[in-house]
Design an enzyme around this catalytic site. Structure first.
Site, mmCIF file in Angstrom:
data_model
loop_
_atom_site.group_PDB
_atom_site.id
_atom_site.type_symbol
_atom_site.label_atom_id
_atom_site.label_comp_id
_atom_site.label_asym_id
_atom_site.label_seq_id
_atom_site.Cartn_x
_atom_site.Cartn_y
_atom_site.Cartn_z
ATOM 1 N N SER A 17 -8.507 -9.054 1.519
ATOM 2 C CA SER A 17 -7.142 -8.899 1.636
ATOM 3 C C SER A 17 -6.483 -9.655 2.877
ATOM 4 C CB SER A 17 -7.025 -7.524 2.065
ATOM 5 O OG SER A 17 -5.701 -7.373 2.415
ATOM 6 N N TYR A 64 -9.834 -0.034 6.587
ATOM 7 C CA TYR A 64 -9.910 -0.983 5.295
ATOM 8 C C TYR A 64 -9.530 -2.386 5.649
ATOM 9 C CZ TYR A 64 -7.154 -3.331 1.527
ATOM 10 O OH TYR A 64 -6.794 -4.225 0.586
HETATM 11 N N1 LIG Z 1 -2.100 -4.335 -4.039
HETATM 12 C C1 LIG Z 1 -2.133 -5.089 -2.805
HETATM 13 O O1 LIG Z 1 -1.179 -5.305 -2.429
HETATM 14 C C2 LIG Z 1 -3.586 -5.656 -2.339
HETATM 15 C C3 LIG Z 1 -3.417 -6.419 -1.164
HETATM 16 C C4 LIG Z 1 -4.421 -7.229 -0.775
HETATM 17 C C5 LIG Z 1 -5.817 -6.869 -1.513
HETATM 18 N N2 LIG Z 1 -5.719 -5.949 -2.454
HETATM 19 C C6 LIG Z 1 -7.161 -5.319 -3.009
HETATM 20 O O2 LIG Z 1 -7.240 -5.721 -4.450
HETATM 21 C C7 LIG Z 1 -7.694 -4.872 -5.007
HETATM 22 C C8 LIG Z 1 -7.199 -4.152 -5.952
HETATM 23 O O3 LIG Z 1 -6.008 -3.505 -5.417
HETATM 24 P P1 LIG Z 1 -4.882 -2.345 -6.207
HETATM 25 O O4 LIG Z 1 -3.666 -2.441 -5.673
HETATM 26 O O5 LIG Z 1 -5.019 -2.584 -7.839
HETATM 27 O O6 LIG Z 1 -5.969 -0.958 -5.910
HETATM 28 P P2 LIG Z 1 -5.757 0.342 -6.436
HETATM 29 O O7 LIG Z 1 -5.931 1.348 -5.182
HETATM 30 O O8 LIG Z 1 -4.626 0.691 -7.163
HETATM 31 O O9 LIG Z 1 -6.955 0.496 -7.437
HETATM 32 C C9 LIG Z 1 -8.402 0.559 -7.073
HETATM 33 C C10 LIG Z 1 -8.947 0.713 -8.257
HETATM 34 O O10 LIG Z 1 -10.471 1.101 -7.809
HETATM 35 C C11 LIG Z 1 -11.061 1.922 -8.607
HETATM 36 N N3 LIG Z 1 -12.302 2.647 -7.633
HETATM 37 C C12 LIG Z 1 -11.846 3.420 -6.470
HETATM 38 N N4 LIG Z 1 -13.268 3.658 -5.922
HETATM 39 C C13 LIG Z 1 -14.156 3.384 -6.879
HETATM 40 C C14 LIG Z 1 -15.436 3.381 -6.975
HETATM 41 N N5 LIG Z 1 -16.185 4.018 -6.241
HETATM 42 N N6 LIG Z 1 -16.144 3.092 -8.082
HETATM 43 C C15 LIG Z 1 -15.205 2.330 -8.808
HETATM 44 N N7 LIG Z 1 -14.054 1.990 -8.978
HETATM 45 C C16 LIG Z 1 -13.452 2.672 -8.112
HETATM 46 C C17 LIG Z 1 -9.842 3.026 -8.429
HETATM 47 O O11 LIG Z 1 -10.380 4.166 -9.541
HETATM 48 C C18 LIG Z 1 -8.841 2.334 -8.986
HETATM 49 O O12 LIG Z 1 -8.711 1.949 -10.469
HETATM 50 C C19 LIG Z 1 -8.419 -3.771 -3.900
HETATM 51 O O13 LIG Z 1 -9.832 -4.351 -3.643
HETATM 52 C C20 LIG Z 1 -7.511 -4.171 -2.788
HETATM 53 O O14 LIG Z 1 -8.112 -3.836 -1.493
HETATM 54 C C21 LIG Z 1 -4.792 -5.349 -2.956
#
Ligand SMILES: NC(=O)c1ccc[n+]([C@@H]2O[C@H](COP(=O)([O-])OP(=O)(O)OC[C@H]3O[C@@H](n4cnc5c(N)ncnc54)[C@H](O)[C@@H]3O)[C@@H](O)[C@H]2O)c1
Length: 251
Positions: free
Chosen positions: A144, A157
């Site tokens: 991130s 995080y």
């Molecule tokens: N959305 C953003 O702004 C953003 C920015 C930077 C990085 N990210 C990273 O991108 C990735 C996706 O982000 P997002 O916004 O879709 O997140 P989100 O929280 O909406 O989705 C996360 C997914 O991971 C699954 N999950 C959680 N725990 C789990 C486990 N133990 N085993 C298997 N699956 C599991 C959840 O069920 C969900 O489907 C993440 O790694 C997040 O940290 C997101």
């Protein structure tokens, strides 16, 4: 069809950015395994893409559990005979409540690390024997841009995502001899269908104002780099961290 017939596991692809990657990978020819702890959501993603004629499979997986990650790899190899791509996207993210670090409990800290870091470790551990035997593989770890900005009030995080970068570099050195590339993506603020409380509307405005490209980021903005890192086009690139955040952080 830049990923034609490649077998890709995407963890946490039941919703949000992961689900968008799954749809995109299918469109460019991959066979996609949607590995999520939420089986219902994983199946919904698979239903949508298979209705369009693509090949995909939902496998309920808890990335923080060793037996579950081993079972994931076993099932995929049994079904498709190989695994070309692993996207370590699953994380505790949208459910996080922002708070000062003294208010984060040990249970919250450990629970988040268990998914965001142990999960990454366990998925790679489970998949490496297969990729080494193939002498080919692509591992893409999702970190991130908060690591570069040092965003406050969810230090567990940000710390976990900094760990993802170190893990990427060390693993890339370990597995290059088997023609396995390991790279890392740091998305910036990316809006999905999932509401979340980690960024207020004022903070969102401030982020956009600070970006070189002044609009909100979407999962589509990450497709280009993700497909590139998963494809043969990135065969001479490993151990790298690529930042895609509209130019918010200049990494
Ligand atoms: N959305 C953003 O702004 C953003 C920015 C930077 C990085 N990210 C990273 O991108 C990735 C996706 O982000 P997002 O916004 O879709 O997140 P989100 O929280 O909406 O989705 C996360 C997914 O991971 C699954 N999950 C959680 N725990 C789990 C486990 N133990 N085993 C298997 N699956 C599991 C959840 O069920 C969900 O489907 C993440 O790694 C997040 O940290 C997101």
């Amino acid at each position: 069809m830049r990923l034609k017939d490649k077998v890709a596991i995407i963890t946490g692809a039941g919703q949000g950015i992961g689900a968008a990657y799954a749809r995109k990978f299918c469109e460019v020819g991959a066979k996609v395994v949607v590995a999520d702890i939420n089986q219902e959501k994983a199946e919904a993603v698979v239903k949508k893409v298979t209705e369009k004629g693509h090949e995909a499979l939902a496998i309920m997986t808890d990335v923080s559990d060793e037996a579950s990650t081993q079972a994931l790899v076993h099932t995929v190899v049994e079904r498709y005979g190989r695994i070309d791509i692993l996207v370590n996207n699953a994380a505790i993210f949208a459910t996080i409540e922002t708070k000062p670090m003294e208010e984060i409990s040990v249970e919250e800290w450990d629970g988040l690390m268990g998914v965001n870091l142990r999960g990454l470790f366990l998925c790679c551990k489970a998949i490496l024997p297969q990729m080494k035997a193939q002498k080919q593989g692509k591992i893409i770890n999702v970190s991130s841009a908060t690591v570069f900005m040092g965003k406050p009030y969810y230090i567990h995080y940000v710390t976990s995502k900094a760990g993802v970068i170190g893990f990427t570099r060390a693993l890339a050195r370990e597995v290059g001899d088997w023609n396995i590339q390991v790279n890392c993506l740091t998305p910036g603020y990316t809006e999905t269908e999932i509401p979340r409380g980690t960024t207020t509307s004022e903070q969102k405005k401030a982020i956009i104002g600070h970006q070189c490209i002044k609009r909100i980021g979407t999962p589509e903005d990450l497709f280009g780099i993700m497909v590139f890192l998963a494809s043969d086009e990135s065969d001479f690139m490993s151990g790298q961290t690529v930042n895609v955040d509209g130019g918010d952080n200049l990494h």
